[in-house]
Design a protein around this motif. Structure first.
Motif: not given
Length: 197
Positions: A35-40
């Protein structure tokens, strides 16, 4: 005028967590990371801090330690230059009931609106390349300190709040929030040491 980017507020993050699959009976770490992103890095920090702080969710035994492991893995990978964060399968599969997750998110909404009103772009140089790496080092220290904090009342909450402030600082490009997060972690550690002596 509000100069923050879309997606750079706490309410934006909470909304993205609420949009996860609604009919699922459980919410896994993988669901949250997706949901929040693996790059974030910033949003991941923020969500681990919020989970540690959230009533009901953060009170589950072992949850602060699990969040500490997540922060530790992500911080190390950021420092070695990875662009996408890898997490082990056993961690991604850990889950809690959707009901508990939703209740925890509900209790965060009111303070989230108030906190968003305080955030703005300040000292943005602290949220640049070097600032993010320095923040990652501070997060490593917090992650290493969190497991023993489970045995000291309310100390894990201090660490969770520090992580939340660091994540908020990166997401909203608010260097003042980053400094406050570092200061809060320092105060938490000092109070623990004074209490043990």
């Amino acid at each position: 005028m509000d100069d923050r980017r879309e997606g750079s507020t706490l309410m934006d993050l909470i909304a993205s967590l609420e949009r996860m699959e609604q009919d699922a009976q459980r919410v896994s770490v993988d669901d949250v990371v997706h949901a929040v992103g693996r790059r974030s890095f910033g949003p991941l920090l923020l969500v681990t801090g919020l989970i540690t702080l959230a009533p009901i969710i953060g009170d589950i035994p072992g949850m602060p330690t699990l969040m500490a492991l997540l922060v530790l893995l992500v911080s190390v990978q950021l420092l070695v230059g990875r662009e996408t964060f890898w997490l082990p399968g056993w961690m991604l599969k850990r889950s809690i009931s959707r009901d508990k997750f939703d209740k925890g998110i509900y209790y965060l909404k009111k303070p989230a609106r108030w906190i968003d009103g305080l955030l703005r772009v300040r000292l943005p140089w602290l949220t640049g390349y070097i600032g993010i790496r320095v923040t990652a080092v501070v997060c490593l220290m917090i992650a290493l300190a969190m497991p023993p904090m489970e045995f000291i009342p309310f100390s894990a909450n201090g660490a969770g709040l520090a992580l939340s402030l660091l994540g908020l600082g990166l997401v909203a490009r608010d260097g003042a929030a980053l400094l406050l997060g570092v200061a809060l972690f320092g105060v938490t550690c000092t109070l623990i040491l004074v209490g043990l002596l």
